[in-house]
Design an enzyme around this catalytic site. Structure first.
Site, PDB file in Angstrom:
ATOM      1  N   TYR A  82       0.870  -1.177   0.000  1.00 29.12           N
ATOM      2  CA  TYR A  82       0.000   0.000   0.000  1.00 29.12           C
ATOM      3  C   TYR A  82       0.904   1.223   0.000  1.00 29.12           C
ATOM      4  O   TYR A  82       2.042   1.166  -0.456  1.00 29.12           O
ATOM      5  CB  TYR A  82      -0.916  -0.080   1.230  1.00 29.12           C
ATOM      6  CG  TYR A  82      -2.108   0.858   1.211  1.00 29.12           C
ATOM      7  CD1 TYR A  82      -2.906   1.005   0.079  1.00 29.12           C
ATOM      8  CD2 TYR A  82      -2.449   1.570   2.346  1.00 29.12           C
ATOM      9  CE1 TYR A  82      -4.003   1.846   0.081  1.00 29.12           C
ATOM     10  CE2 TYR A  82      -3.557   2.411   2.362  1.00 29.12           C
ATOM     11  CZ  TYR A  82      -4.314   2.546   1.225  1.00 29.12           C
ATOM     12  OH  TYR A  82      -5.403   3.384   1.227  1.00 29.12           O
ATOM     13  N   ARG A 137      -6.174  10.634 -11.160  1.00 30.02           N
ATOM     14  CA  ARG A 137      -5.549  11.314 -10.022  1.00 30.02           C
ATOM     15  C   ARG A 137      -5.069  10.253  -9.036  1.00 30.02           C
ATOM     16  O   ARG A 137      -5.688  10.000  -8.014  1.00 30.02           O
ATOM     17  CB  ARG A 137      -6.534  12.259  -9.343  1.00 30.02           C
ATOM     18  CG  ARG A 137      -5.879  13.218  -8.353  1.00 30.02           C
ATOM     19  CD  ARG A 137      -6.845  13.668  -7.287  1.00 30.02           C
ATOM     20  NE  ARG A 137      -7.370  12.570  -6.505  1.00 30.02           N
ATOM     21  CZ  ARG A 137      -6.747  12.014  -5.467  1.00 30.02           C
ATOM     22  NH1 ARG A 137      -5.556  12.444  -5.107  1.00 30.02           N
ATOM     23  NH2 ARG A 137      -7.303  11.022  -4.809  1.00 30.02           N
ATOM     24  N   LYS A 140      -5.745  -2.086  -3.061  1.00 33.52           N
ATOM     25  CA  LYS A 140      -6.878  -1.893  -2.156  1.00 33.52           C
ATOM     26  C   LYS A 140      -7.577  -3.216  -1.870  1.00 33.52           C
ATOM     27  O   LYS A 140      -7.925  -3.526  -0.723  1.00 33.52           O
ATOM     28  CB  LYS A 140      -7.875  -0.910  -2.770  1.00 33.52           C
ATOM     29  CG  LYS A 140      -7.396   0.523  -2.827  1.00 33.52           C
ATOM     30  CD  LYS A 140      -7.578   1.234  -1.507  1.00 33.52           C
ATOM     31  CE  LYS A 140      -7.224   2.705  -1.611  1.00 33.52           C
ATOM     32  NZ  LYS A 140      -7.439   3.447  -0.370  1.00 33.52           N
ATOM     33  N   GLU A 191     -12.099   4.978  -6.745  1.00 34.03           N
ATOM     34  CA  GLU A 191     -10.761   5.268  -6.253  1.00 34.03           C
ATOM     35  C   GLU A 191      -9.998   6.145  -7.246  1.00 34.03           C
ATOM     36  O   GLU A 191      -9.909   5.836  -8.431  1.00 34.03           O
ATOM     37  CB  GLU A 191     -10.006   3.946  -6.045  1.00 34.03           C
ATOM     38  CG  GLU A 191      -8.762   4.071  -5.214  1.00 34.03           C
ATOM     39  CD  GLU A 191      -9.055   4.353  -3.757  1.00 34.03           C
ATOM     40  OE1 GLU A 191      -8.292   5.136  -3.160  1.00 34.03           O
ATOM     41  OE2 GLU A 191     -10.036   3.802  -3.222  1.00 34.03           O
ATOM     42  N   ASP A 192      -9.465   7.262  -6.754  1.00 34.13           N
ATOM     43  CA  ASP A 192      -8.528   8.103  -7.501  1.00 34.13           C
ATOM     44  C   ASP A 192      -9.077   8.632  -8.830  1.00 34.13           C
ATOM     45  O   ASP A 192      -8.373   8.646  -9.844  1.00 34.13           O
ATOM     46  CB  ASP A 192      -7.212   7.352  -7.723  1.00 34.13           C
ATOM     47  CG  ASP A 192      -6.424   7.235  -6.427  1.00 34.13           C
ATOM     48  OD1 ASP A 192      -6.811   7.872  -5.440  1.00 34.13           O
ATOM     49  OD2 ASP A 192      -5.422   6.501  -6.404  1.00 34.13           O
ATOM     50  N   ASP A 220     -13.694   6.283  -1.770  1.00 34.38           N
ATOM     51  CA  ASP A 220     -12.759   6.191  -0.653  1.00 34.38           C
ATOM     52  C   ASP A 220     -11.962   7.475  -0.458  1.00 34.38           C
ATOM     53  O   ASP A 220     -11.654   7.859   0.672  1.00 34.38           O
ATOM     54  CB  ASP A 220     -11.808   5.011  -0.871  1.00 34.38           C
ATOM     55  CG  ASP A 220     -10.911   4.769   0.329  1.00 34.38           C
ATOM     56  OD1 ASP A 220     -11.448   4.686   1.448  1.00 34.38           O
ATOM     57  OD2 ASP A 220      -9.692   4.684   0.154  1.00 34.38           O
ATOM     58  N   ASP A 221     -11.620   8.165  -1.541  1.00 37.46           N
ATOM     59  CA  ASP A 221     -10.836   9.400  -1.431  1.00 37.46           C
ATOM     60  C   ASP A 221     -11.622  10.490  -0.714  1.00 37.46           C
ATOM     61  O   ASP A 221     -11.038  11.325  -0.016  1.00 37.46           O
ATOM     62  CB  ASP A 221     -10.423   9.893  -2.817  1.00 37.46           C
ATOM     63  CG  ASP A 221      -9.618   8.851  -3.572  1.00 37.46           C
ATOM     64  OD1 ASP A 221      -8.588   8.425  -3.050  1.00 37.46           O
ATOM     65  OD2 ASP A 221     -10.038   8.450  -4.667  1.00 37.46           O
ATOM     66  N   ASN A 257      -0.328  11.808   0.197  1.00 39.41           N
ATOM     67  CA  ASN A 257       0.478  10.633  -0.178  1.00 39.41           C
ATOM     68  C   ASN A 257       1.081  10.826  -1.562  1.00 39.41           C
ATOM     69  O   ASN A 257       0.525  11.552  -2.378  1.00 39.41           O
ATOM     70  CB  ASN A 257      -0.415   9.381  -0.191  1.00 39.41           C
ATOM     71  CG  ASN A 257      -0.846   8.956   1.195  1.00 39.41           C
ATOM     72  OD1 ASN A 257      -0.046   8.885   2.107  1.00 39.41           O
ATOM     73  ND2 ASN A 257      -2.140   8.683   1.350  1.00 39.41           N
TER      74      ASN A 257
END
Length: 602
Positions: free
Chosen positions: A131, A184, A202, A274-275, A297-298, A441
């Site tokens: 991760y 992203r 994930k 995600e992203d 999740d973001d 991150n």
């Protein structure tokens, strides 16, 4: 297909003889409908190539003869524990983290149970590899790291027959999907098809941290192109070599994808976004949240873990949540998601409106402090609700801190080092125990390091980061920085949602997850400066979160699994993935050591 849970087995045992029950146990618990054909039909080389069934050199002589693999393996029989030791010995000999990531990925493709056994047994050591932060590097180098295809790649050219592509996935039972379009990735920007490392990583944590069966998980890359010219020029790039498709065509593509998932895997299939880029992330969350079983999740996972850290910090500062002043640096999807959930929590706690709660929250974006009539103006979007009237415009973060006098400073910018020494020292001057979260991150994108946060506040700050930092030695004392990692939240949410087959996931779920996570922090953790439980406890934390969320699902009639289990926690634990090898020899099945044998099995 035969589907029998532990409760069903106890009933069967009353009417079948013991030998028959053992046979039923072997089918029901071992296979759990995970295979497209019975185990007895999977033999020889085919079995050795199946990561769900492969046991390496742990196959006994009897198994090797029975399964037609005698002679295809070296003659020694090595236990799973010995195999774990060998994996870790090789792991330590790898020259860098990318090589370690590739080695673990190869193990996952080869021997699923051994991979998860090694990961769970060495969680604190291996989490930064599978991760953040190493997964970010792996995505950047995905063309080099790529060894074998895992998951589904659906391109914009598949528009019109996405359902057909989903039907190519060999598993008919999929309970959880993590999907990205790669625009992203972490704080690294548009990585296109290289972003597939995120869904894969994930979902590995779905299994390792929440016990969701790996064959029930599906990582998906939606490849609509990339605007990263460096990738388009990269001869190793694995995605479409074209600019990103946007607008109506892209939105129709997403609509078709969501409908296709439901048609293929059912309405209870969880879809984790995600992203995605900020503008798309919020748009799709608002568009799909009440229609599908999905979350972002973001936005929501990050919000819950940050809120949990804030809740824990209150036990140290003694300041009620509603009396805090919180300054967000960054106004993208992560910052706005955290702010929205914090405002919701404040409104519930203080019994005030959401708008009144927003008055306690401030934002500082790329154009400076978010105030009315600033020269740069405002942009439409979720951050506008945090615009203030009584403050003067400024692009100097230290000046903004001086004006607002915040009790908590939360960074979600993707700009490394933006929390300068003057900013951190100012927070220390204004607060006895300043709360400083550097959540971006990977590690080099963090707004400040743990060393800087503790040093510039004389060790008084309550610090958390998105990526891990090592303990800090200062003035003879050791400070253990907290990691506000989404992995504390999304596995537990996914576990409750998949086990109890929730129809939707609303904001209350993330308030519950945040509160439950905060409650798992012990007093000894607080003394060491930690705002989150130790990483080694995260599996139990996921179960605790799942229990509390499942109560809410039944209270609000969102659950689809009826009748509701009498003991929710026991039922959840019965569903968890078991990493121990099972015997392939008939009538030799035994209860794994870590499980308690049911009373009515003699």
């Amino acid at each position: 297909m035969l589907r029998i849970n532990a409760s069903g087995l106890r009933l069967i045992s009353k009417s079948l003889n013991v030998q028959s029950v053992k046979a039923v146990k072997n089918i029901a618990i071992d296979d759990k409908d995970r295979l497209s054909k019975p185990r007895s039909q999977i033999k020889g080389v085919e079995l050795l190539r199946n990561p769900s069934l492969y046991k390496g050199m742990a196959f006994t002589v009897e198994e090797r003869q029975l399964l037609g693999i005698h002679g295809l393996l070296p003659p020694a029989v090595l236990s799973q524990q010995v195999q774990c030791h060998r994996i870790m010995e090789n792991f330590r000999r790898e020259k860098d983290d990318l090589s370690r990531y590739i080695a673990l990925t190869n193990l996952q493709y080869r021997n699923e149970k051994l991979f998860y056994k090694v990961l769970i047994d060495n969680l604190e050591l291996l989490m930064p590899i599978v991760y953040t932060p190493t997964v970010g590097l792996a995505c950047q180098k995905y063309g080099i790291a790529f060894r074998r295809s895992k998951g589904l790649y659906i391109t914009i050219h598949d528009k019109g027959h996405i359902y057909d592509v989903l039907c190519n996935w060999p598993e008919s039972v999929v309970k959880a999907i993590v999907v990205t379009d790669g625009e992203r990735i972490l704080g690294l920007g548009d990585l296109g098809c290289y972003g597939m490392g995120i869904p894969i990583g994930k979902l590995s944590l779905y299994t390792a941290l929440a016990g969701i069966y790996p064959t029930h998980c599906l990582p998906i890359m939606l490849d609509v192109g990339t605007n990263n010219q460096q990738l388009l020029d990269d001869p190793l790039y694995i995605g479409l070599r074209q600019k990103r498709v946007t607008g109506k065509v892209y939105e129709e593509f997403m609509d078709e994808f969501m409908d296709a998932v439901v048609a293929r895997f059912g309405y209870n299939c969880l879809i984790q976004f995600e992203d995605f880029a900020s503008h798309n992330a919020y748009k799709f969350l608002q568009k799909y949240q009440e229609k599908y079983c999905m979350f972002n999740d973001d936005i929501q996972g990050t919000a819950a873990v940050a809120l949990a850290g804030l809740m824990t910090s209150l036990r140290v500062t003694g300041t009620p949540l509603e009396e805090n002043k919180i300054l967000f640096v960054g106004a993208g999807q992560a910052a706005c998601g955290i702010a929205d959930l914090v405002a919701l929590a404040i409104s519930r706690k203080a019994n005030i409106t959401f708008e009144q709660a927003c008055s306690r929250i401030y934002m500082f974006d790329v154009d400076g402090l978010l105030v009315e009539d600033r020269p740069e103006g405002q942009l439409d979007g979720p951050k506008n609700k945090y615009t203030k009237q009584s403050l003067r415009p400024t692009k100097n973060l230290s000046d903004a801190v001086e004006q607002i006098k915040p009790t908590a400073l939360i960074g979600a910018t993707g700009v490394g080092g933006i929390f300068t020494e003057s900013v951190i020292r100012k927070m220390g001057q204004l607060n006895e125990r300043p709360v400083i979260f550097a959540l971006s991150n990977p590690t080099h994108k963090a707004e400040c390091t743990a060393q800087q946060a503790y040093e510039f506040t004389d060790g008084r700050c309550l610090f958390s980061s998105g990526s891990p930092f090592k303990p800090v030695e200062l003035n003879g004392k050791t400070y253990v920085p907290g990691q506000g990692n989404n992995s504390y939240i999304f596995p537990g949410v996914a576990l409750a949602t998949t086990v109890f087959q929730s129809k939707h996931i609303d904001e209350e779920v993330f308030l519950i997850a945040a509160r439950t996570l905060s409650e798992q922090v012990s007093e000894s953790d607080l003394v060491a400066g930690q705002l989150y439980p130790p990483m080694k406890q995260i599996q139990n934390v996921s179960v605790k979160i799942a229990v509390e969320i499942s109560k809410y699902y039944y209270e609000t009639e969102l659950a689809s699994l009826y009748p509701a289990p009498y003991d929710l926690e026991s039922y959840i634990r019965d569903q968890l993935y078991d990493t121990t090898y099972q015997s392939y020899v008939p009538n030799t099945w035994t209860w794994p050591e870590e499980h308690t044998k049911p009373k009515d099995f003699n």
